[in-house]
Design a protein around this motif. Structure first.
Motif, mmCIF file in Angstrom:
data_model
loop_
_atom_site.group_PDB
_atom_site.id
_atom_site.type_symbol
_atom_site.label_atom_id
_atom_site.label_comp_id
_atom_site.label_asym_id
_atom_site.label_seq_id
_atom_site.Cartn_x
_atom_site.Cartn_y
_atom_site.Cartn_z
ATOM 1 N N SER A 187 -19.002 -5.048 -5.164
ATOM 2 C CA SER A 187 -17.782 -4.261 -5.296
ATOM 3 C C SER A 187 -17.725 -3.273 -4.154
ATOM 4 N N LYS B 77 -23.849 -2.255 -8.454
ATOM 5 C CA LYS B 77 -23.216 -2.981 -7.358
ATOM 6 C C LYS B 77 -23.918 -2.728 -6.022
ATOM 7 N N CYS C 47 -10.693 -5.608 0.758
ATOM 8 C CA CYS C 47 -10.285 -4.349 0.136
ATOM 9 C C CYS C 47 -9.083 -3.681 0.782
#
Length: 255
Positions: free
Chosen positions: A137, A154, A248
């Motif tokens: 993530s 993560k 992202c």
């Protein structure tokens, strides 16, 4: 672009909905054989019949190892493992996070990746295009206030990824991580709602704040994450290993 994944044998954890479902459908569209597990039996029942599917709680190491073995046997081997399983964990200040919440978040978001990888590696050694893709993530690169168990897990996924890439390079098994940003869907909505409640803010305020730190101010789709996973699993990604790739929109801060 031909990804040359026809006939590939793929395991995806937590593949009945969301990002996992998009990954499963992406591999199927490329002609791959796919096996997946999930804790949601109703969602599993909606998968195409061609998918080897089983209800598994990935926090149960024995059940997860058994699923990997049985899925690979059903497909006649294994070419790719996609460790997608994860949960959001609590949204709270560190002093308010219970130890069992911390343990549960790490068990699903990190330990399950280790367990599945350990079970898959001996099988992957028999492949001519072996790979592992772990879902981390953006919180695994930037940190995330009020989400310390999730962010810690993560970050751990990235450490596991880079370590396995070095360890397994001699077997030509490549290991990479994909780091989703703000992904559209029910899970992201619930995360933002929990954050809004914890901070006494509105959902709109939390959403606007999240996008204020992104160059491209729009949600990432599950399909865009799946596209990156498929590339890494394909022969086109043969020389990519040990990478942590963010999808992202250029986000440089969370929370």
């Amino acid at each position: 672009m031909n990804l040359d994944l026809n006939g590939s044998r793929v395991i995806v954890t937590a593949g009945a909905a969301g990002i996992g479902r998009a990954i499963v459908e992406g591999f199927l569209a490329e002609g791959a054989q796919v096996a997946t597990c999930d804790i949601d039996e109703a969602a599993l029942a909606t998968l195409p019949e061609a998918v080897f599917a089983r209800r598994v709680d990935v926090a149960d190491a024995e059940a997860l190892r058994g699923f990997v073995a049985d899925a690979a046997a059903a497909m006649g081997g294994l070419d790719c493992l996609v460790n997608n399983a994860g949960i959001a964990g609590p949204t709270a200040r560190v002093e308010d996070v219970a130890l069992d919440q911390w343990n549960a978040t790490l068990a699903i978001c990190l330990t399950s990746h280790f367990v599945a990888a350990a079970a898959a590696v001996p099988l992957l050694r028999g492949s001519d295009n072996p790979s592992i893709v772990n879902l981390s993530s953006l919180a695994g690169r930037l940190g995330f206030a009020l989400r310390s168990p999730y962010a810690a897990a993560k970050w751990g996924v990235i450490g596991l990824t880079k370590s396995l890439a070095i360890e397994l390079g001699g077997d030509s098994i490549r290991v990479n991580a994909v780091l989703p940003g703000i992904v559209s869907g029910d899970r992201q909505r619930r995360v933002m709602e929990a954050r809004a409640q914890a901070r006494g803010a509105s959902f709109a305020e939390i959403e606007a704040e999240a996008f204020s730190h992104s160059a491209i101010r729009e949600y990432v789709t599950p399909q865009q994450i799946a596209n990156q996973v498929l590339y890494l699993a394909s022969p086109l990604g043969r020389t990519m290993s040990g990478q942590a790739i963010s999808v992202c929109g250029g986000t440089d801060r969370l929370g």
